[in-house]
Design a protein around this motif. Structure first.
Motif, PDB file in Angstrom:
ATOM      1  N   LEU A 114     -22.977  31.086   5.187  1.00 26.99           N
ATOM      2  CA  LEU A 114     -23.625  31.516   6.429  1.00 26.99           C
ATOM      3  C   LEU A 114     -25.135  31.659   6.339  1.00 26.99           C
ATOM      4  O   LEU A 114     -25.832  31.498   7.347  1.00 26.99           O
ATOM      5  CB  LEU A 114     -23.026  32.851   6.887  1.00 26.99           C
ATOM      6  CG  LEU A 114     -21.534  32.868   7.221  1.00 26.99           C
ATOM      7  CD1 LEU A 114     -21.129  34.229   7.756  1.00 26.99           C
ATOM      8  CD2 LEU A 114     -21.178  31.772   8.217  1.00 26.99           C
ATOM      9  N   PHE A 115     -25.656  31.964   5.159  1.00 34.42           N
ATOM     10  CA  PHE A 115     -27.066  32.337   5.083  1.00 34.42           C
ATOM     11  C   PHE A 115     -27.901  31.491   4.118  1.00 34.42           C
ATOM     12  O   PHE A 115     -29.105  31.688   4.019  1.00 34.42           O
ATOM     13  CB  PHE A 115     -27.183  33.822   4.697  1.00 34.42           C
ATOM     14  CG  PHE A 115     -26.392  34.720   5.598  1.00 34.42           C
ATOM     15  CD1 PHE A 115     -26.759  34.884   6.924  1.00 34.42           C
ATOM     16  CD2 PHE A 115     -25.254  35.378   5.139  1.00 34.42           C
ATOM     17  CE1 PHE A 115     -26.021  35.694   7.776  1.00 34.42           C
ATOM     18  CE2 PHE A 115     -24.520  36.203   5.975  1.00 34.42           C
ATOM     19  CZ  PHE A 115     -24.898  36.356   7.303  1.00 34.42           C
ATOM     20  N   LEU A 116     -27.278  30.575   3.413  1.00 37.24           N
ATOM     21  CA  LEU A 116     -28.004  29.685   2.518  1.00 37.24           C
ATOM     22  C   LEU A 116     -27.646  28.243   2.844  1.00 37.24           C
ATOM     23  O   LEU A 116     -26.626  27.968   3.462  1.00 37.24           O
ATOM     24  CB  LEU A 116     -27.664  29.999   1.053  1.00 37.24           C
ATOM     25  CG  LEU A 116     -28.057  31.388   0.545  1.00 37.24           C
ATOM     26  CD1 LEU A 116     -27.554  31.591  -0.878  1.00 37.24           C
ATOM     27  CD2 LEU A 116     -29.570  31.603   0.603  1.00 37.24           C
ATOM     28  N   ASP A 117     -28.466  27.350   2.386  1.00 29.58           N
ATOM     29  CA  ASP A 117     -28.266  25.932   2.684  1.00 29.58           C
ATOM     30  C   ASP A 117     -27.287  25.314   1.685  1.00 29.58           C
ATOM     31  O   ASP A 117     -27.626  24.421   0.909  1.00 29.58           O
ATOM     32  CB  ASP A 117     -29.621  25.214   2.630  1.00 29.58           C
ATOM     33  CG  ASP A 117     -29.537  23.793   3.161  1.00 29.58           C
ATOM     34  OD1 ASP A 117     -28.576  23.507   3.913  1.00 29.58           O
ATOM     35  OD2 ASP A 117     -30.420  22.986   2.833  1.00 29.58           O
ATOM     36  N   VAL A 118     -26.051  25.817   1.719  1.00 31.18           N
ATOM     37  CA  VAL A 118     -24.994  25.339   0.817  1.00 31.18           C
ATOM     38  C   VAL A 118     -23.827  24.830   1.673  1.00 31.18           C
ATOM     39  O   VAL A 118     -23.345  25.562   2.544  1.00 31.18           O
ATOM     40  CB  VAL A 118     -24.504  26.467  -0.121  1.00 31.18           C
ATOM     41  CG1 VAL A 118     -23.335  25.987  -0.980  1.00 31.18           C
ATOM     42  CG2 VAL A 118     -25.648  26.960  -1.009  1.00 31.18           C
ATOM     43  N   PRO A 119     -23.377  23.630   1.467  1.00 30.03           N
ATOM     44  CA  PRO A 119     -22.236  23.116   2.253  1.00 30.03           C
ATOM     45  C   PRO A 119     -21.001  24.005   2.064  1.00 30.03           C
ATOM     46  O   PRO A 119     -20.723  24.467   0.951  1.00 30.03           O
ATOM     47  CB  PRO A 119     -22.004  21.714   1.676  1.00 30.03           C
ATOM     48  CG  PRO A 119     -23.299  21.336   1.031  1.00 30.03           C
ATOM     49  CD  PRO A 119     -23.887  22.614   0.521  1.00 30.03           C
ATOM     50  N   ASP A 120     -20.245  24.205   3.136  1.00 26.26           N
ATOM     51  CA  ASP A 120     -19.038  25.019   3.070  1.00 26.26           C
ATOM     52  C   ASP A 120     -18.101  24.550   1.966  1.00 26.26           C
ATOM     53  O   ASP A 120     -17.534  25.350   1.215  1.00 26.26           O
ATOM     54  CB  ASP A 120     -18.293  24.969   4.407  1.00 26.26           C
ATOM     55  CG  ASP A 120     -18.992  25.767   5.495  1.00 26.26           C
ATOM     56  OD1 ASP A 120     -20.087  26.308   5.225  1.00 26.26           O
ATOM     57  OD2 ASP A 120     -18.449  25.833   6.610  1.00 26.26           O
ATOM     58  N   ARG A 121     -17.947  23.237   1.876  1.00 23.21           N
ATOM     59  CA  ARG A 121     -16.980  22.689   0.923  1.00 23.21           C
ATOM     60  C   ARG A 121     -17.304  23.116  -0.506  1.00 23.21           C
ATOM     61  O   ARG A 121     -16.408  23.483  -1.274  1.00 23.21           O
ATOM     62  CB  ARG A 121     -16.982  21.166   1.041  1.00 23.21           C
ATOM     63  CG  ARG A 121     -15.931  20.482   0.194  1.00 23.21           C
ATOM     64  CD  ARG A 121     -15.896  18.994   0.487  1.00 23.21           C
ATOM     65  NE  ARG A 121     -14.873  18.322  -0.299  1.00 23.21           N
ATOM     66  CZ  ARG A 121     -14.608  17.024  -0.230  1.00 23.21           C
ATOM     67  NH1 ARG A 121     -15.297  16.259   0.618  1.00 23.21           N
ATOM     68  NH2 ARG A 121     -13.665  16.484  -0.974  1.00 23.21           N
ATOM     69  N   ALA A 122     -18.589  23.067  -0.862  1.00 24.77           N
ATOM     70  CA  ALA A 122     -18.992  23.448  -2.221  1.00 24.77           C
ATOM     71  C   ALA A 122     -18.793  24.943  -2.446  1.00 24.77           C
ATOM     72  O   ALA A 122     -18.277  25.358  -3.497  1.00 24.77           O
ATOM     73  CB  ALA A 122     -20.452  23.070  -2.457  1.00 24.77           C
ATOM     74  N   ALA A 123     -19.171  25.758  -1.475  1.00 23.80           N
ATOM     75  CA  ALA A 123     -19.036  27.204  -1.620  1.00 23.80           C
ATOM     76  C   ALA A 123     -17.569  27.603  -1.769  1.00 23.80           C
ATOM     77  O   ALA A 123     -17.214  28.437  -2.612  1.00 23.80           O
ATOM     78  CB  ALA A 123     -19.662  27.918  -0.419  1.00 23.80           C
ATOM     79  N   VAL A 124     -16.701  27.002  -0.957  1.00 23.26           N
ATOM     80  CA  VAL A 124     -15.273  27.324  -0.999  1.00 23.26           C
ATOM     81  C   VAL A 124     -14.656  26.858  -2.315  1.00 23.26           C
ATOM     82  O   VAL A 124     -13.928  27.613  -2.986  1.00 23.26           O
ATOM     83  CB  VAL A 124     -14.529  26.691   0.193  1.00 23.26           C
ATOM     84  CG1 VAL A 124     -13.024  26.917   0.064  1.00 23.26           C
ATOM     85  CG2 VAL A 124     -15.044  27.269   1.510  1.00 23.26           C
ATOM     86  N   SER A 125     -14.928  25.641  -2.699  1.00 21.83           N
ATOM     87  CA  SER A 125     -14.329  25.074  -3.909  1.00 21.83           C
ATOM     88  C   SER A 125     -14.684  25.896  -5.147  1.00 21.83           C
ATOM     89  O   SER A 125     -13.808  26.216  -5.965  1.00 21.83           O
ATOM     90  CB  SER A 125     -14.806  23.633  -4.088  1.00 21.83           C
ATOM     91  OG  SER A 125     -14.357  23.104  -5.317  1.00 21.83           O
ATOM     92  N   LEU A 126     -15.952  26.253  -5.283  1.00 25.12           N
ATOM     93  CA  LEU A 126     -16.379  27.012  -6.469  1.00 25.12           C
ATOM     94  C   LEU A 126     -15.832  28.440  -6.445  1.00 25.12           C
ATOM     95  O   LEU A 126     -15.511  29.003  -7.491  1.00 25.12           O
ATOM     96  CB  LEU A 126     -17.907  27.010  -6.556  1.00 25.12           C
ATOM     97  CG  LEU A 126     -18.510  25.648  -6.930  1.00 25.12           C
ATOM     98  CD1 LEU A 126     -20.012  25.643  -6.708  1.00 25.12           C
ATOM     99  CD2 LEU A 126     -18.181  25.287  -8.377  1.00 25.12           C
ATOM    100  N   ALA A 127     -15.700  29.025  -5.262  1.00 27.77           N
ATOM    101  CA  ALA A 127     -15.125  30.365  -5.165  1.00 27.77           C
ATOM    102  C   ALA A 127     -13.648  30.355  -5.564  1.00 27.77           C
ATOM    103  O   ALA A 127     -13.162  31.255  -6.261  1.00 27.77           O
ATOM    104  CB  ALA A 127     -15.288  30.910  -3.746  1.00 27.77           C
ATOM    105  N   VAL A 128     -12.915  29.333  -5.127  1.00 28.88           N
ATOM    106  CA  VAL A 128     -11.498  29.222  -5.480  1.00 28.88           C
ATOM    107  C   VAL A 128     -11.345  29.006  -6.981  1.00 28.88           C
ATOM    108  O   VAL A 128     -10.483  29.615  -7.633  1.00 28.88           O
ATOM    109  CB  VAL A 128     -10.837  28.082  -4.678  1.00 28.88           C
ATOM    110  CG1 VAL A 128      -9.416  27.827  -5.177  1.00 28.88           C
ATOM    111  CG2 VAL A 128     -10.815  28.422  -3.180  1.00 28.88           C
TER     112      VAL A 128
END
Length: 458
Positions: A114-128
């Motif tokens: 929501l607040f940084l220029d990071v694609p959702d897909r990358a943020a979700v994948s690394l969190a999982v």
């Protein structure tokens, strides 16, 4: 018969290594670690991000990954209230995992989405991946995946009506600001805290020239605000000691001592030394006192780079006894630091109301103590980087009442501080707010929250 060790990695081990080797994984893991240390263990963010003594994982990262960690943790803390509310809306029930690890992983991921220029897909994948590799979070790997993917799909519906000003400020802090400054200003302060602070410099001489060289603007009473980001050490003038980093508001209290050339001046609670440098550069004979030996060492290193000579003393001010009286004293008292939230977004989440009470007692003791250190006719400037009136206006009013006949208030004039009329109160105090305009250009908004008052000793 002795069994030979199986040199072949187990599939699970190989898969784990593949996940941890993914670009950005280590940075996200460290960001979650540091966020957890701040919000659960109340460790100051600056300490965690210290490249010499901070979080071991952070110190091991490459420079670009350290910058990513700073950005992620900063966004996670600045928007912590919003992210918490989003999770309330996404979760059917509270997560029973007690250490907060799952929530830390989710906060880090949502901050990126929501607040940084990071694609959702990358943020979700690394969190999982992170949840799957963490012993405490592993049972919730599916939940992490589901929650984040739903946020990606329903972003507008989930976030559209969030009141960021209120959510990102603990209730006790917002109520304090509302009581002191009114509801509209309290909201403006809270809004200012959601953005990063600009980089301001105090220069030895020629601020206009340095503003041109560094593509900056003049703010405050001659500070140079930079428009471009980058490594401070790489900027022109750093190695030569022509300037130092100091918020425009933090540069104002030392100015209230006036012409200090040739005077004996004490800078109390001096580290890291911005005000010490100001006074020394103006020709004062400065004694810098601080309780922390390590912080004083950093001050001494800063003075060496700047080519400024000062005397340093490591001591608790409640025990320090100067050999002779000073012509002037600058007391930058220990405080809650709520005026520096733009630079230190951990402050709202590690400070509590009782901290204000405890610090106010220390401030009172120090103010009363330094009175005897100043020659008759000399000046005392008391300042705090706090937005709380208990550490500012009310503290000073009580001091004047206790010490009636021994000191008098010397009102601040806007001309002394670069014409910043909005930063001078009716009582003659200096009061800067994070939402104040910092220069002639109305777009140059933002400065640290600072309070200062000046006294003359009878």
């Amino acid at each position: 018969m002795t069994r030979r060790p199986n040199k072949k990695a187990k599939p699970a081990d190989k898969q784990d290594r593949q996940q941890t080797d993914k670009p950005g994984f280590s940075a996200r893991k460290v960001a979650a670690d540091i966020l957890g240390n701040v919000v659960h263990k109340k460790r100051p963010l600056d300490g965690e991000l210290d490249v010499a003594s901070g979080h071991s994982g952070f110190r091991a990262l490459a420079a670009n990954d350290r910058a990513l960690v700073r950005a992620i943790v900063g966004a996670s803390l600045r928007h912590r209230g919003e992210i918490s509310e989003i999770l309330e809306r996404l979760l059917d029930r509270q997560i029973p995992e007690k250490t907060g690890r799952v929530l830390d992983i989710l906060h880090v991921a949502i901050a990126q989405m929501l607040f940084l220029d990071v694609p959702d897909r990358a943020a979700v994948s690394l969190a999982v991946d992170h949840a799957g590799l963490d012993r405490r979070a592993r049972p919730y790997k599916g939940l992490v995946n589901g929650v984040l993917r739903r946020l990606g799909r329903e972003r507008e519906e989930i976030t559209g009506d969030l009141d960021a000003d209120l959510l990102n400020t603990p209730d006790w802090l917002f109520e304090s600001w509302q009581s002191s400054y009114g509801a509209e200003t309290a909201r403006a302060i809270a809004r200012a805290h959601q953005g990063e602070a600009d980089l301001d410099l105090t220069v030895k001489k020629g601020p206009e020239d340095w503003a041109e060289k560094l593509e900056g603007s003049i703010v405050g009473a001659g500070s140079v605000r930079l428009a471009r980001k980058g490594a401070v050490e790489a900027l022109e003038g750093f190695e030569d000691g022509d300037w130092w980093v100091q918020d425009a508001a933090a540069a104002l209290p030392a100015r209230l001592l006036g012409d200090v050339e040739g005077l004996q001046v004490a800078d109390l609670c001096a580290a890291p030394g911005g005000k010490t440098a100001q006074l020394a550069a103006l020709g004062a004979d400065v004694t810098a006192v601080d309780i922390s030996k390590s912080r004083l060492k950093r001050l001494e290193e800063n003075m060496a780079r700047l080519g400024l000579k000062v005397t340093t003393v490591a001591s608790d001010l409640r025990e320090f006894k100067p050999e002779t009286q000073f012509d002037a004293v600058l007391l930058d008292a220990p405080c809650s630091a709520t005026g520096t939230i733009r630079r230190h977004p951990d402050v709202p989440w590690i400070k509590k109301p009782y901290d204000i009470e405890k610090l106010s007692e220390i401030q009172r003791e120090l103010l009363d103590g330094v009175l005897a250190w100043v020659k008759s006719g000399g000046l005392i400037v008391y300042c705090t980087c706090s937005l709380e009136t208990a550490e500012g206006e009310r503290q000073v009013e009580a001091f004047l009442e206790r010490q009636a006949g021994k000191v008098e208030l010397v009102a601040v004039d806007a001309e002394e501080i670069g014409g910043l009329d909005q930063c001078v109160t009716n009582e003659g105090f200096l009061r800067c707010l994070p939402c104040h305009v910092a220069g002639a250009d109305a777009d140059l908004k933002g400065m640290d929250g600072f309070f200062a008052a000046r006294f003359r000793v009878s």
